[in-house]
Scaffold this motif. Structure first.
Motif, PDB file in Angstrom:
ATOM      1  N   PRO A 113      27.327 -18.709   7.946  1.00 21.31           N
ATOM      2  CA  PRO A 113      25.822 -18.842   8.269  1.00 21.31           C
ATOM      3  C   PRO A 113      25.644 -17.626   9.515  1.00 21.31           C
ATOM      4  N   GLY A 114      24.724 -16.634   9.160  1.00 25.19           N
ATOM      5  CA  GLY A 114      24.283 -15.570  10.175  1.00 25.19           C
ATOM      6  C   GLY A 114      25.337 -14.568   9.912  1.00 25.19           C
ATOM      7  N   GLY A 115      26.361 -14.526   9.174  1.00 25.72           N
ATOM      8  CA  GLY A 115      27.171 -13.654   9.326  1.00 25.72           C
ATOM      9  C   GLY A 115      26.820 -12.261   8.597  1.00 25.72           C
ATOM     10  N   ASP A 135      17.100  -7.094  12.564  1.00 27.61           N
ATOM     11  CA  ASP A 135      16.387  -7.546  11.152  1.00 27.61           C
ATOM     12  C   ASP A 135      15.819  -8.931  11.558  1.00 27.61           C
ATOM     13  N   GLY A 136      15.819  -9.499  12.709  1.00 29.26           N
ATOM     14  CA  GLY A 136      15.295 -10.836  12.993  1.00 29.26           C
ATOM     15  C   GLY A 136      16.077 -12.279  12.492  1.00 29.26           C
ATOM     16  N   GLY A 137      16.983 -12.003  11.831  1.00 27.86           N
ATOM     17  CA  GLY A 137      17.791 -13.127  11.292  1.00 27.86           C
ATOM     18  C   GLY A 137      18.459 -13.507  12.269  1.00 27.86           C
ATOM     19  N   PRO A 138      19.207 -14.795  11.964  1.00 24.56           N
ATOM     20  CA  PRO A 138      20.243 -15.588  12.738  1.00 24.56           C
ATOM     21  C   PRO A 138      21.424 -14.766  13.082  1.00 24.56           C
ATOM     22  N   VAL A 139      21.961 -15.178  14.229  1.00 26.49           N
ATOM     23  CA  VAL A 139      23.459 -14.671  14.543  1.00 26.49           C
ATOM     24  C   VAL A 139      24.573 -15.790  14.008  1.00 26.49           C
ATOM     25  N   PRO A 143      28.123 -20.352  22.627  1.00 27.22           N
ATOM     26  CA  PRO A 143      27.643 -20.198  21.265  1.00 27.22           C
ATOM     27  C   PRO A 143      26.127 -20.797  21.158  1.00 27.22           C
ATOM     28  N   HIS A 144      25.721 -20.712  19.945  1.00 30.09           N
ATOM     29  CA  HIS A 144      24.346 -21.461  19.498  1.00 30.09           C
ATOM     30  C   HIS A 144      23.170 -21.018  20.186  1.00 30.09           C
TER      31      HIS A 144
END
Length: 408
Positions: A148-150, A178-182, A214-215
């Protein structure tokens, strides 16, 4: 599988690798970069100049020869190197190039002693070892991309915040363009940052430990500006980050990597020891511990020249103030007047076994993580062993190519 004859021949080369290994690897890099200068876009030029990369490769080749009949014994080393390779973008097509020039270097350095039988044996052995690396790295590439987020390769990140932490260390808070999650990471891991510096012929890639838990919706790296000392060249990348990269600028990161990670299943007291900028993975571990296992006792020990170069100090003090199970100790080699007036440190001089025993009286019941300059880590490692800490409870990280805290 390797034949008994091949194994016997490889093992017969162990003595010469012990004495001429670095000479072989120096020649190897010279020959490879001459034939394939494009690989300079991957390798750390500073480590090449300092000889650290050559020494690390020589140690790896030596270990492979010693354990050629029991390769699973070197799997931890393979995984450690594979993490670096994945974060840099080393691919299967690079391995034949390495193999070709490693054999040429062996022949060039050893001369007539490199018989056709020895060269053939090493060709076969390299093929097996390269296959192990390729398989391990393939799994790592897949995991980095599909988590996830990769993502695959390098991803654009924006500098959301640039914050000076000390006279020599600055933190960069990085968010995806890109505004996506990390992608998530384990405390202690690092990211590779890729920069194209004006006037430089090749891309520069450096690895920096993530210095927060993290998180979060961002990654934080805390970078020391390397001005050059003790025959070490000044750091082009660290200087560029400090002096040229500004908030709003874009940098490129590979997904988090590394096997120096906090064991969060362990409930025993944990001791985090750092020197200089080696505190970055320790702060990530500290922040994670107080969030996820707030009842676990933590001792945080940091050594610095003085308070002017001590980064993230206030954050650690605030954490210790909020969490009674956290104890923080600072050791300053040359405390200034302001340091003494504030009494913000607990020892003048260097960390040593006698002082560690007073800070961690039940050392044999704790688990230890440490990071810092090589000489610092050697002293800490030696002290812990003298204090009865089991080898399995001692964990450390080298910044740059792996070295050794023990003599061979």
């Amino acid at each position: 599988m390797l034949s008994e004859q091949t194994i016997r021949i490889i093992k017969s080369t162990v003595p010469v690798l012990e004495t001429a290994g670095v000479e072989i690897t120096k020649r190897f890099y010279q020959m490879m970069f001459t034939s394939h200068p494009e690989l300079l876009n991957i390798f750390n030029h500073a480590n090449q100049k300092q000889g650290r990369q050559q020494t690390a490769l020589a140690n790896a080749v030596y270990a492979a020869a010693v354990h050629i009949d029991q390769l699973p014994a070197i799997l931890p080393v393979v995984k450690q190197i594979a993490h670096k390779h994945r974060s840099l973008g080393v691919k299967p097509e690079h391995y034949p190039i390495v193999g070709e020039h490693l054999l040429k270097a062996i022949k060039d350095v050893l001369g007539e002693a490199a018989t056709p039988e020895i060269l053939q044996a090493w060709k076969e052995a390299y093929g097996v070892i390269a296959g192990v690396f390729i398989q391990v790295e393939e799994e790592m590439y897949s995991e980095a991309e599909h988590q996830p987020g990769g993502w695959e390769g390098f991803r654009a990140f924006r500098v959301q915040l640039k914050e000076k932490e000390s006279e020599v260390i600055t933190s960069f808070y990085l968010v995806p363009v890109d505004g996506g999650p990390v992608a998530d990471f384990q405390p202690g891991q690092y990211v590779s940052i890729k920069l194209e510096i004006p006037g430089e012929a090749y891309t520069h890639i450096r690895q920096y430990s993530l210095s927060d838990a993290p998180h979060n919706p961002y990654y934080r790296i805390s970078v020391k500006r390397e001005d050059g000392a003790d025959s070490r060249p000044a750091g082009k990348v660290s200087a560029y980050l400090h002096e040229q990269v500004k908030e709003g600028d874009t940098v490129w990161l590979s997904a988090p990597a590394g096997d120096f990670v906090l064991d969060e299943q362990d409930t025993r007291p944990v001791v985090l020891i750092s020197g200089g900028v080696g505190l970055t993975p320790m702060v990530s571990m500290l922040n994670t511990l107080v969030q996820r296992t707030p009842e676990r006792p933590v001792t945080f020990i940091h050594a610095a020249v003085n308070g002017t170069v001590h980064a993230l100090k206030q954050q650690v003090l605030e954490t210790a103030g909020k969490h009674p199970q956290v104890s923080a100790y600072f050791c300053y080699e040359q405390p200034g007047e302001e340091d003494r007036a504030a009494q913000a440190y607990h020892k003048e001089g260097y960390i040593d076994q006698q002082w560690l025993q007073t800070v961690v009286p039940d050392a044999a019941k704790a688990v230890f993580y440490f990071c810092g300059p090589l000489a610092f880590m050697s002293v800490v490692n030696h002290s812990l062993r003298k204090m009865g800490v089991a080898e399995s409870d001692i964990h450390y990280e080298f910044f740059g190519p792996a070295g050794s805290l023990e003599s061979r």
